[in-house]
Motif scaffolding. Structure first.
Motif, PDB file in Angstrom:
ATOM      1  N   MET A  80     -10.008 -18.437   8.956  1.00 47.81           N
ATOM      2  CA  MET A  80      -9.955 -17.456   8.134  1.00 47.81           C
ATOM      3  C   MET A  80      -8.695 -17.213   7.956  1.00 47.81           C
ATOM      4  O   MET A  80      -7.930 -17.439   8.338  1.00 47.81           O
ATOM      5  CB  MET A  80     -10.541 -16.899   9.681  1.00 47.81           C
ATOM      6  N   GLN A  81      -8.712 -16.025   7.170  1.00 48.25           N
ATOM      7  CA  GLN A  81      -7.951 -15.773   6.402  1.00 48.25           C
ATOM      8  C   GLN A  81      -7.857 -14.126   6.010  1.00 48.25           C
ATOM      9  O   GLN A  81      -8.969 -13.824   6.248  1.00 48.25           O
ATOM     10  CB  GLN A  81      -7.307 -16.131   4.785  1.00 48.25           C
ATOM     11  N   THR A  82      -6.566 -13.323   6.785  1.00 51.07           N
ATOM     12  CA  THR A  82      -6.753 -12.010   5.932  1.00 51.07           C
ATOM     13  C   THR A  82      -6.084 -11.514   4.778  1.00 51.07           C
ATOM     14  O   THR A  82      -4.194 -11.888   5.046  1.00 51.07           O
ATOM     15  CB  THR A  82      -6.754 -11.408   7.372  1.00 51.07           C
ATOM     16  N   LEU A  83      -6.859 -11.078   4.146  1.00 49.02           N
ATOM     17  CA  LEU A  83      -5.787 -10.526   2.859  1.00 49.02           C
ATOM     18  C   LEU A  83      -5.569  -8.688   3.379  1.00 49.02           C
ATOM     19  O   LEU A  83      -6.074  -8.211   2.902  1.00 49.02           O
ATOM     20  CB  LEU A  83      -5.987 -10.730   1.954  1.00 49.02           C
ATOM     21  N   THR A  84      -4.017  -8.175   2.451  1.00 46.96           N
ATOM     22  CA  THR A  84      -3.923  -6.686   2.926  1.00 46.96           C
ATOM     23  C   THR A  84      -3.715  -6.625   1.340  1.00 46.96           C
ATOM     24  O   THR A  84      -2.209  -7.039   0.423  1.00 46.96           O
ATOM     25  CB  THR A  84      -3.146  -5.818   4.030  1.00 46.96           C
ATOM     26  N   LEU A  85      -4.572  -5.573   0.947  1.00 49.00           N
ATOM     27  CA  LEU A  85      -5.049  -5.537  -0.144  1.00 49.00           C
ATOM     28  C   LEU A  85      -4.901  -3.842  -0.459  1.00 49.00           C
ATOM     29  O   LEU A  85      -5.571  -3.034   0.099  1.00 49.00           O
ATOM     30  CB  LEU A  85      -6.149  -6.176  -1.659  1.00 49.00           C
ATOM     31  N   ALA A  86      -4.249  -2.866  -1.963  1.00 44.30           N
ATOM     32  CA  ALA A  86      -4.265  -1.426  -1.895  1.00 44.30           C
ATOM     33  C   ALA A  86      -4.568  -1.735  -3.431  1.00 44.30           C
ATOM     34  O   ALA A  86      -4.587  -1.974  -3.998  1.00 44.30           O
ATOM     35  CB  ALA A  86      -3.168  -0.711  -1.696  1.00 44.30           C
ATOM     36  N   GLY A  89       2.748   0.265   3.678  1.00 42.68           N
ATOM     37  CA  GLY A  89       3.485   0.019   2.792  1.00 42.68           C
ATOM     38  C   GLY A  89       4.237   1.275   2.620  1.00 42.68           C
ATOM     39  O   GLY A  89       5.442   1.466   1.992  1.00 42.68           O
ATOM     40  N   GLY A  90       4.666   2.304   3.962  1.00 41.30           N
ATOM     41  CA  GLY A  90       5.881   3.455   4.007  1.00 41.30           C
ATOM     42  C   GLY A  90       6.796   3.390   5.158  1.00 41.30           C
ATOM     43  O   GLY A  90       6.887   2.143   5.754  1.00 41.30           O
ATOM     44  N   GLU A  91       7.508   4.582   4.943  1.00 44.88           N
ATOM     45  CA  GLU A  91       8.695   4.463   6.096  1.00 44.88           C
ATOM     46  C   GLU A  91       8.071   5.072   7.333  1.00 44.88           C
ATOM     47  O   GLU A  91       8.603   5.116   8.450  1.00 44.88           O
ATOM     48  CB  GLU A  91       9.742   5.394   5.746  1.00 44.88           C
ATOM     49  N   VAL A  92       7.038   5.972   7.772  1.00 41.57           N
ATOM     50  CA  VAL A  92       6.416   6.940   9.038  1.00 41.57           C
ATOM     51  C   VAL A  92       5.300   5.505   9.792  1.00 41.57           C
ATOM     52  O   VAL A  92       5.181   5.056   9.217  1.00 41.57           O
ATOM     53  CB  VAL A  92       6.101   8.293   8.513  1.00 41.57           C
ATOM     54  N   GLU A  93       5.634   6.157  11.050  1.00 42.65           N
ATOM     55  CA  GLU A  93       5.305   5.447  12.168  1.00 42.65           C
ATOM     56  C   GLU A  93       3.919   6.087  12.584  1.00 42.65           C
ATOM     57  O   GLU A  93       4.365   7.152  12.283  1.00 42.65           O
ATOM     58  CB  GLU A  93       5.795   5.610  13.402  1.00 42.65           C
ATOM     59  N   PHE A 122      -0.398  -6.750  -0.739  1.00 46.47           N
ATOM     60  CA  PHE A 122       0.995  -6.884   0.639  1.00 46.47           C
ATOM     61  C   PHE A 122       1.069  -8.261   1.412  1.00 46.47           C
ATOM     62  O   PHE A 122       0.188  -8.696   2.099  1.00 46.47           O
ATOM     63  CB  PHE A 122       0.398  -5.516   1.686  1.00 46.47           C
ATOM     64  N   TYR A 123       1.845  -9.130   1.449  1.00 42.35           N
ATOM     65  CA  TYR A 123       2.825 -10.362   1.138  1.00 42.35           C
ATOM     66  C   TYR A 123       2.985 -11.080   2.767  1.00 42.35           C
ATOM     67  O   TYR A 123       3.882  -9.804   2.858  1.00 42.35           O
ATOM     68  CB  TYR A 123       2.911 -11.356   0.306  1.00 42.35           C
ATOM     69  N   ARG A 124       2.463 -11.900   3.648  1.00 37.95           N
ATOM     70  CA  ARG A 124       3.058 -12.197   4.814  1.00 37.95           C
ATOM     71  C   ARG A 124       4.352 -13.337   4.650  1.00 37.95           C
ATOM     72  O   ARG A 124       4.859 -12.984   5.803  1.00 37.95           O
ATOM     73  CB  ARG A 124       1.857 -12.247   6.020  1.00 37.95           C
ATOM     74  N   ASP A 125       4.393 -14.062   4.178  1.00 34.93           N
ATOM     75  CA  ASP A 125       5.332 -14.963   3.601  1.00 34.93           C
ATOM     76  C   ASP A 125       4.834 -15.297   2.017  1.00 34.93           C
ATOM     77  O   ASP A 125       4.092 -14.614   1.662  1.00 34.93           O
ATOM     78  CB  ASP A 125       4.285 -16.191   4.567  1.00 34.93           C
ATOM     79  N   GLU A 126       5.768 -16.276   1.661  1.00 34.76           N
ATOM     80  CA  GLU A 126       6.132 -16.661   0.840  1.00 34.76           C
ATOM     81  C   GLU A 126       4.909 -18.024   0.232  1.00 34.76           C
ATOM     82  O   GLU A 126       4.621 -17.353  -1.065  1.00 34.76           O
ATOM     83  CB  GLU A 126       6.825 -17.755   0.086  1.00 34.76           C
ATOM     84  N   THR A 170       0.552  -4.318 -10.937  1.00 32.78           N
ATOM     85  CA  THR A 170       0.640  -4.741  -9.365  1.00 32.78           C
ATOM     86  C   THR A 170       1.887  -4.538  -9.003  1.00 32.78           C
ATOM     87  O   THR A 170       2.277  -5.741  -8.906  1.00 32.78           O
ATOM     88  CB  THR A 170      -1.228  -5.779  -9.735  1.00 32.78           C
ATOM     89  N   THR A 171       1.952  -4.177  -7.475  1.00 35.23           N
ATOM     90  CA  THR A 171       3.209  -4.437  -7.140  1.00 35.23           C
ATOM     91  C   THR A 171       3.057  -6.009  -5.628  1.00 35.23           C
ATOM     92  O   THR A 171       1.603  -5.593  -5.078  1.00 35.23           O
ATOM     93  CB  THR A 171       4.438  -3.543  -6.358  1.00 35.23           C
ATOM     94  N   LEU A 172       4.013  -6.409  -5.922  1.00 39.92           N
ATOM     95  CA  LEU A 172       4.071  -7.347  -4.388  1.00 39.92           C
ATOM     96  C   LEU A 172       4.913  -6.767  -3.493  1.00 39.92           C
ATOM     97  O   LEU A 172       6.583  -6.656  -3.406  1.00 39.92           O
ATOM     98  CB  LEU A 172       4.355  -9.025  -4.766  1.00 39.92           C
ATOM     99  N   GLU A 173       4.897  -6.726  -2.211  1.00 45.18           N
ATOM    100  CA  GLU A 173       5.450  -5.847  -1.162  1.00 45.18           C
ATOM    101  C   GLU A 173       5.217  -6.647  -0.201  1.00 45.18           C
ATOM    102  O   GLU A 173       4.179  -7.430   0.247  1.00 45.18           O
ATOM    103  CB  GLU A 173       5.401  -4.748  -1.024  1.00 45.18           C
ATOM    104  N   PRO A 174       5.858  -6.530   0.805  1.00 44.91           N
ATOM    105  CA  PRO A 174       6.740  -7.905   1.867  1.00 44.91           C
ATOM    106  C   PRO A 174       5.303  -6.981   3.269  1.00 44.91           C
ATOM    107  O   PRO A 174       5.484  -5.290   2.834  1.00 44.91           O
ATOM    108  CB  PRO A 174       7.608  -7.839   2.460  1.00 44.91           C
ATOM    109  N   LEU A 175       4.520  -7.378   3.990  1.00 45.27           N
ATOM    110  CA  LEU A 175       3.960  -6.136   4.789  1.00 45.27           C
ATOM    111  C   LEU A 175       4.241  -6.017   5.833  1.00 45.27           C
ATOM    112  O   LEU A 175       4.567  -7.231   6.604  1.00 45.27           O
ATOM    113  CB  LEU A 175       2.514  -7.740   5.195  1.00 45.27           C
ATOM    114  N   GLY A 176       4.310  -4.450   6.240  1.00 44.68           N
ATOM    115  CA  GLY A 176       4.958  -4.180   7.636  1.00 44.68           C
ATOM    116  C   GLY A 176       4.058  -4.356   8.450  1.00 44.68           C
ATOM    117  O   GLY A 176       3.096  -4.501   8.299  1.00 44.68           O
ATOM    118  N   THR A 177       3.848  -3.046   8.760  1.00 42.86           N
ATOM    119  CA  THR A 177       2.976  -2.800   9.762  1.00 42.86           C
ATOM    120  C   THR A 177       1.562  -1.851   8.639  1.00 42.86           C
ATOM    121  O   THR A 177       2.035  -0.994   8.106  1.00 42.86           O
ATOM    122  CB  THR A 177       3.658  -1.434  10.508  1.00 42.86           C
TER     123      THR A 177
END
Length: 173
Positions: free
Chosen positions: A1-7, A33-37, A98-102, A125-132
């Motif tokens: 299984m693979q999971t991708l995070t997309l907006a 992709g934000g700063e607020v928990e 939102f990417y998990r790794d290279e 479309t932006t490429l952003e590291p996946l946070g929470t």
């Protein structure tokens, strides 16, 4: 299984497409992709958290390849529109991957390069590291199936589903 995070703007649209794609085992609408928990829908929609409406799509690669999932992403919204999808305006509606790794970052970049051939304007479309990733409230999960006669579903999601079925018929149920 693979999971991708997309907006891709409002998460309800791609949620509806992916839930009808063979080999997809789970779709979760949420925020990243934000700063607020622990953001909520209203704070994200107000544009005060930095989060994007996003989703995590989990799929079985032996049934549906990642290229199909990514192809549906690019046909499910306008990736040439900066921080806007239709009437939804703001960074919370940005087109982002939102990417998990290279490896994922490279896969996303390749998908952008391939999709660019289909558009006259540059893809933003932006490429952003996946946070929470924060799952959205229950009302937003599988919104289309639970509200098929809602005006947004009829006028916005139905045409996107039709495009997905036309372009990916062999993968759609």
């Amino acid at each position: 299984m693979q999971t991708l995070t997309l907006a891709a703007g409002c998460f309800w649209c791609l949620d509806a497409v992916y839930r009808r794609t063979r080999g997809v085992t789970d779709v979760i609408s949420g925020y990243t992709g934000g700063e607020v928990e622990n953001p909520d829908y209203y704070s994200v929609c107000a544009g005060i958290t930095g989060h994007a409406e996003a989703l995590q799509v989990t799929f079985d690669e032996s049934i549906v390849p990642a290229e199909v999932i990514l192809g549906q992403f690019f046909t499910g919204h306008d990736p040439t529109s900066l921080n806007r999808q239709g009437h939804d305006v703001g960074t919370q509606y940005r087109s982002a991957m939102f990417y998990r790794d290279e490896h994922e970052r490279q896969m996303f970049q390749t998908a952008i390069d391939q999709a660019q051939k289909l558009f006259d304007k540059p893809i933003v479309t932006t490429l952003e590291p996946l946070g929470t990733f924060y799952p959205a409230e229950e009302v937003h999960q599988d919104f289309y199936s639970r509200n098929p006669y809602n005006g947004y579903c009829t006028y916005i999601i139905d045409p996107k589903l039709a495009r997905a079925r036309a372009g990916f018929a062999e993968w759609m149920s």
